[in-house]
Design a protein around this motif. Structure first.
Motif, PDB file in Angstrom:
ATOM      1  N   GLU A  78     -26.137  -6.934   1.092  1.00 49.71           N
ATOM      2  CA  GLU A  78     -26.231  -6.677   2.532  1.00 49.71           C
ATOM      3  C   GLU A  78     -27.564  -7.181   3.088  1.00 49.71           C
ATOM      4  O   GLU A  78     -27.620  -7.780   4.176  1.00 49.71           O
ATOM      5  N   ARG A  99     -23.224  -5.925   7.644  1.00 51.59           N
ATOM      6  CA  ARG A  99     -22.263  -4.978   7.056  1.00 51.59           C
ATOM      7  C   ARG A  99     -20.842  -5.534   7.093  1.00 51.59           C
ATOM      8  O   ARG A  99     -20.059  -5.335   6.160  1.00 51.59           O
ATOM      9  N   LEU A 100     -20.516  -6.239   8.162  1.00 52.77           N
ATOM     10  CA  LEU A 100     -19.199  -6.879   8.244  1.00 52.77           C
ATOM     11  C   LEU A 100     -19.041  -7.920   7.136  1.00 52.77           C
ATOM     12  O   LEU A 100     -17.991  -7.997   6.480  1.00 52.77           O
ATOM     13  N   THR A 129     -18.530  -6.220   3.806  1.00 53.48           N
ATOM     14  CA  THR A 129     -17.153  -5.715   3.745  1.00 53.48           C
ATOM     15  C   THR A 129     -16.169  -6.851   3.499  1.00 53.48           C
ATOM     16  O   THR A 129     -15.198  -6.697   2.747  1.00 53.48           O
ATOM     17  N   THR A 130     -16.418  -7.996   4.109  1.00 55.25           N
ATOM     18  CA  THR A 130     -15.556  -9.160   3.905  1.00 55.25           C
ATOM     19  C   THR A 130     -15.563  -9.596   2.443  1.00 55.25           C
ATOM     20  O   THR A 130     -14.511  -9.858   1.855  1.00 55.25           O
ATOM     21  N   MET A 151     -16.294  -7.801  -0.226  1.00 55.58           N
ATOM     22  CA  MET A 151     -15.607  -6.805  -1.065  1.00 55.58           C
ATOM     23  C   MET A 151     -14.097  -6.869  -0.846  1.00 55.58           C
ATOM     24  O   MET A 151     -13.315  -6.799  -1.792  1.00 55.58           O
ATOM     25  N   GLY A 152     -13.686  -7.040   0.402  1.00 57.80           N
ATOM     26  CA  GLY A 152     -12.259  -7.139   0.699  1.00 57.80           C
ATOM     27  C   GLY A 152     -11.614  -8.358   0.068  1.00 57.80           C
ATOM     28  O   GLY A 152     -10.509  -8.282  -0.479  1.00 57.80           O
TER      29      GLY A 152
END
Length: 197
Positions: A130, A157-158, A161-162, A164-165
């Motif tokens: 991050e 943070r987006l 998350t991307t 990890m997704g």
């Protein structure tokens, strides 16, 4: 006088990492590890202490080689927006090439909820990722290559998350169009607004 190790540390740690990566922590026994590493259990315990200690070492080593080195390489050689794009594109490529998935994500799902020590390692490494995105976004907002509208923290943070997704999604649906499309869409959120004259 301490005895000299009669094995190559890198080779046995690579073998242990691969076994944990393929089978998961819980499903990997000390016997499995010894077989993969070419060590009898007593030698494994003498060298590494325990299965848990060996796993923590393998995870940390994996993260140094796969995440920390990539961050350092991209920050040193590429402009901030390009560094983010390259990072996401490399994640997609790795996700499509390796059916084992990501050892960090696998461990976050399997081990971290039940193991505070491993959970802390994973949380710290996710914070590093991050922070990399945050530095890139701030620099990109300064040079105009990234939108200044959302906060740099929210965009970082987006992006985390991307990543990890993408890694989780690739385990169930390793489809190039799906993963590349998701990464591409996340990157469009970084675009500065078009100038209208």
């Amino acid at each position: 006088m301490a005895r000299t190790r009669e094995f190559d540390d890198n080779a046995v740690l690579d073998a242990a990492t691969d076994r944990f990566w393929r089978q998961g922590y819980a499903a990997t026994s000390v016997r499995d590890l010894g077989e993969a590493m070419g060590l009898v259990p007593a030698s494994l315990y003498n060298a590494f202490g325990s299965k848990h200690a060996l796993f923590a070492l393998c995870l940390d080593r994996y993260l140094d080689r796969n995440m920390r080195e990539r961050i350092e390489r991209l920050e040193a050689k590429q402009p901030p927006r390009v560094a983010i794009e390259t990072f996401l594109n490399e994640i997609v490529a790795r996700s499509l090439a390796d059916p084992r998935g990501c050892l960090l994500v696998n461990s976050a799902l399997e081990v971290a909820p039940h193991d505070a020590e491993i959970g802390a390692v994973i949380a710290a490494r996710l914070a590093e990722l991050e922070a990399f995105f945050h530095r890139c976004v701030i620099a990109g907002q300064r040079d105009g290559s990234i939108t200044a509208a959302p906060s740099a923290r929210d965009l970082a943070r987006l992006l985390l998350t991307t990543v990890m997704g993408l890694r989780v999604l690739s385990r169930a649906r390793p489809e190039p169009a799906l993963l590349r499309g998701a990464a591409r869409q996340a990157l469009t959120l970084l675009d500065p607004p078009a100038c209208t004259n």
